[in-house]
Enzyme design. Structure first.
Site, PDB file in Angstrom:
ATOM      1  N   ASP A  10     -67.556 -77.596 -14.874  1.00 57.24           N
ATOM      2  CA  ASP A  10     -66.236 -77.048 -14.543  1.00 57.24           C
ATOM      3  C   ASP A  10     -66.282 -76.698 -13.062  1.00 57.24           C
ATOM      4  OD1 ASP A  10     -64.163 -75.264 -13.991  1.00 57.24           O
ATOM      5  OD2 ASP A  10     -64.455 -74.087 -15.813  1.00 57.24           O
ATOM      6  N   ASN A  25     -50.165 -81.491  -7.851  1.00 60.56           N
ATOM      7  CA  ASN A  25     -48.917 -82.273  -7.849  1.00 60.56           C
ATOM      8  C   ASN A  25     -48.162 -81.950  -6.556  1.00 60.56           C
ATOM      9  OD1 ASN A  25     -47.070 -79.960  -8.316  1.00 60.56           O
ATOM     10  ND2 ASN A  25     -48.164 -79.879 -10.269  1.00 60.56           N
ATOM     11  N   ASP A  35     -56.008 -78.290 -11.911  1.00 59.13           N
ATOM     12  CA  ASP A  35     -55.095 -77.479 -11.098  1.00 59.13           C
ATOM     13  C   ASP A  35     -54.904 -76.101 -11.737  1.00 59.13           C
ATOM     14  OD1 ASP A  35     -53.213 -76.800  -9.187  1.00 59.13           O
ATOM     15  OD2 ASP A  35     -51.678 -78.214  -9.865  1.00 59.13           O
ATOM     16  N   THR A 119     -57.205 -89.086 -13.069  1.00 55.89           N
ATOM     17  CA  THR A 119     -57.590 -89.714 -14.349  1.00 55.89           C
ATOM     18  C   THR A 119     -57.286 -88.854 -15.576  1.00 55.89           C
ATOM     19  OG1 THR A 119     -59.888 -88.923 -14.353  1.00 55.89           O
ATOM     20  CG2 THR A 119     -59.437 -90.988 -13.185  1.00 55.89           C
ATOM     21  N   GLY A 120     -56.632 -87.707 -15.389  1.00 55.38           N
ATOM     22  CA  GLY A 120     -56.239 -86.866 -16.517  1.00 55.38           C
ATOM     23  C   GLY A 120     -54.761 -87.084 -16.832  1.00 55.38           C
TER      24      GLY A 120
END
Ligand code: AR6
Length: 171
Positions: A10, A25, A35, A119-120
């Site tokens: 993490d 974003n 985020d 990639t999420g």
């Protein structure tokens, strides 16, 4: 010599680098995924500083202090949403890595930890994202061999880590 490596973990949990990169974003006002984790760990001052940045375009990067996070800076970059690969996704993802590292150099930051950008929630295929990530970081390091001590990816799941580590093993 710049060490380039991967680690499972993490990105908010311990000190990995002078700066961690947020897969943000365009609003820079928080969200889910990494985020959300970064904002939770940093505390509300991070959002207050983000509000003054006026957002960030896809492929670009911005920077703030890190507040309660165990690092000195947070670099924000906005990865492309995957639309099948025909909407300049590769160029935009390349630009994310390049602009993040250029900003780090401007601030004298010598170590940078990235997540797997796009990639999420943004659905970029991991293998293709890893190829771009590794190629771009290697290119910047070749251009600036004195700039960084370490650049790493802190990857949240074993599969993603295996893909990035596999890319790094290719010469
Ligand atoms: N540490 C490291 N990696 C993480 C962590 C963490 N704490 N949490 C998730 N990941 P994503 P994106 C991994 O969705 O695809 C947000 O809502 C995750 O498993 O965070 O660029 C933003 O506000 C995946 O491998 O970023 C944007 O709206 C990787 O981080 C949007 O999602 C990236 O997944 C950005 O989407």
């Amino acid at each position: 010599m710049t060490v380039i490596r991967t680690e499972l973990g993490d990105i908010t949990a311990k000190h990995y680098a002078d700066a961690i990169v947020n897969a943000a974003n365009e609003s820079l006002l928080g969200g889910g995924g990494v985020d959300g984790a970064i904002h939770r760990a940093a505390g509300p001052e991070l959002l207050a500083e983000c509000r003054m940045l006026n957002g960030c375009k896809t492929g670009q990067a911005k920077i703030t202090k890190a507040y309660r996070l165990p690092c000195n800076y947070v670099i924000y970059t906005v990865g492309p949403v995957w639309h099948g690969g025909t909407h300049s996704e590769a160029e935009l993802l390349t630009s994310c890595y390049r602009h993040s590292l250029e900003l780090a150099m401007e601030y004298g930051i010598r170590s940078v930890a990235f997540p797997s950008i796009s990639t999420g929630v943004y659905s970029y295929p991991v293998q293709q994202a890893a190829e771009i990530a590794v190629q771009t970081v290697r290119a910047v390091v070749e251009e600036h061999p004195e700039a960084f001590d370490e650049i790493l990816w802190v990857l949240f799941d074993e599969r993603t880590k295996l893909v990035y580590a596999g890319e790094l093993q290719k010469c």
